[in-house]
Design a protein around this motif. Structure first.
Motif, short mmCIF file in Angstrom:
data_model
loop_
_atom_site.label_atom_id
_atom_site.label_comp_id
_atom_site.label_asym_id
_atom_site.label_seq_id
_atom_site.Cartn_x
_atom_site.Cartn_y
_atom_site.Cartn_z
N SER A 213 0.86 -1.18 0.00
CA SER A 213 0.00 0.00 0.00
C SER A 213 0.90 1.23 0.00
CB SER A 213 -0.92 0.00 1.22
OG SER A 213 -0.19 0.16 2.41
N PRO A 214 0.37 2.42 -0.29
CA PRO A 214 1.21 3.63 -0.22
C PRO A 214 1.80 3.84 1.17
CG PRO A 214 -0.81 4.07 -1.44
CD PRO A 214 -0.96 2.69 -0.87
N CYS A 249 -0.89 1.04 -5.78
CA CYS A 249 0.40 1.73 -5.67
C CYS A 249 1.36 1.09 -6.66
CB CYS A 249 0.95 1.65 -4.24
SG CYS A 249 1.29 -0.04 -3.68
N THR A 250 2.48 1.73 -6.85
CA THR A 250 3.52 1.19 -7.73
C THR A 250 4.41 0.26 -6.93
OG1 THR A 250 3.50 3.22 -9.03
CG2 THR A 250 5.41 1.77 -9.27
#
Length: 406
Positions: A213-214, A249-250
């Protein structure tokens, strides 16, 4: 009522000593009936303190407290009962009456402490203490078992605690997996938290379950543990990291080429079942069954055969077997091999007959003269042959025209 004959002076509390000092430090002019001073000087005399110590006691801010300290230092077995007898000789009944309640309380507290001190604790075993990293280790070692091992170590951000609770409930209660969670399972008092987590990830947990997650990517500690787990997986040649995408997210670079379970697409497949299968280790029973299957056709080690009379016969039989013999070609797939073998057999049989002097029936071919007598009707006039005849006639006409001109 407490038995003061068994309670030493060291059991007196600071409150009791303060009361004694308040009552005995002020000088008293009138001595007792036996001529003993009724202040701290009488106390020092009846405790048989030497005369050279008296000046130092007189110059002390609290002479009574100093006397009690010197007495207990000289003999720690002197009891409160001895102090009461001395106060009676000094005719200080007022001190006995005022300090009676404090003496009772101090005696009771001292007796309780002595009773508790009979139950001493076990000495600390540093080797076992260093192995205990989780609460489960503590319970298992007390039960005489080995330390706890886990299916996976759950690594997530603090902000994603609600999803972590859901994950723990599904994997542990529904699928019977054993997860290690830092805030829940790590034992208090670990010397270095990061060192304990690293030891759990590398030695005690089969997988590292990562909730992406971010918030997770913004934590330097989580990134460190992720990199460490990747290095451990490379070193042990083991599938170590199980990534789950909780919020969009990335992914970090080290997970770019790793398949990631997406929780947001769980409506398309059984997310928790897939996660369970990814984490679970291979059952030892399966490995045992495969070993049993292999043992059904064991490899014979000739060198390990017993030396019995039957061994040479077995060796002779084994030598007749061609080990690297290639399989025979099937005539189904290679029809020409069957034809070649048939013609070869025919030649071999004819050679045998000739060697014995027997006649061999050879088919009679037509003579060249007979070819001229063949009727045209017997020839199969195919389009190819007709085309060949036409070409030959055209060539004959061309040659004839050239001959006439010349």
């Amino acid at each position: 009522m407490a038995d003061f004959t068994k309670i030493p002076l060291i059991a007196l509390s600071s409150n009791a000593k303060f009361l004694l000092s308040s009552l005995l430090n002020p000088p008293k002019v009138i001595p007792s009936c036996e001529g003993i001073p009724r202040d701290w000087r009488g106390l020092a005399d009846l405790f048989h303190l030497s005369g050279e110590i008296i000046p130092s006691i007189a110059n002390h801010p609290d002479p009574t407290e100093r006397i009690l300290h010197l007495v207990t230092e000289k003999d720690s077995k002197i009891t409160i009962n001895v102090l009461e007898i001395i106060l009676e000789k000094m005719d200080r009944w007022d001190v006995i009456d005022d300090a009676k309640c404090l003496f009772e309380k101090d005696a009771k507290d001292y007796q309780e402490r002595m009773d508790k001190s009979q139950l001493t604790v076990d000495t600390l075993n540093n080797e076992i203490d260093n192995q205990m990293l989780t609460i489960d280790d503590l319970y298992r070692i007390r039960a005489g078992l080995t330390i706890q091992f886990y299916d996976a170590f759950l690594l997530c951000a603090d902000e994603d605690a609600s999803f972590a609770e859901e994950m723990i409930q599904n994997l542990e209660q529904k699928y019977n997996l054993k997860l290690c969670v830092k805030d829940r399972d790590l034992i208090s008092g670990a010397t270095f938290e990061h060192e304990a987590v690293m030891q759990l990830i590398s030695e005690r947990c089969n997988r590292l379950l990562v909730v992406l997650s971010p918030n997770f990517l913004s934590s330097p500690a989580n990134k460190f543990f992720l990199n460490y787990a990747q290095a451990v997986g490379i070193e042990k040649r083991q599938r170590k990291i199980i990534p789950c995408l909780y919020k969009k997210c990335t992914p970090p670079p080290q997970l770019m080429y790793t398949f990631i379970l997406d929780y947001n697409k769980s409506r398309y497949y059984d997310f928790w079942g897939r996660l369970r299968d990814s984490i679970a280790s291979v059952n030892s029973e399966i490995t045992r069954e495969s070993n049993v299957t292999l043992q059904k056709n064991p490899v014979i080690d000739i060198e390990c055969l017993p030396s019995t009379p039957e061994v040479p016969k077995v060796m002779e039989a084994l030598n007749t077997i061609t080990v690297n013999q290639s399989p025979k070609k099937s005539s189904k797939f290679f029809p020409w091999s069957q034809k070649n073998s048939t013609s070869k057999q025919r030649r071999d049989s004819e050679n045998k007959l000739l060697s014995k002097g027997e006649e061999v029936s050879i088919p009679i071919l037509p003579s060249l003269d007979g070819l001229d007598n063949l009727q045209s009707s017997s020839i199969d006039d195919t389009p190819r042959k007709e085309k060949k005849k036409t070409v030959m006639k055209a060539c004959a006409r061309k040659i004839k025209s050239l001959v006439v001109k010349s």
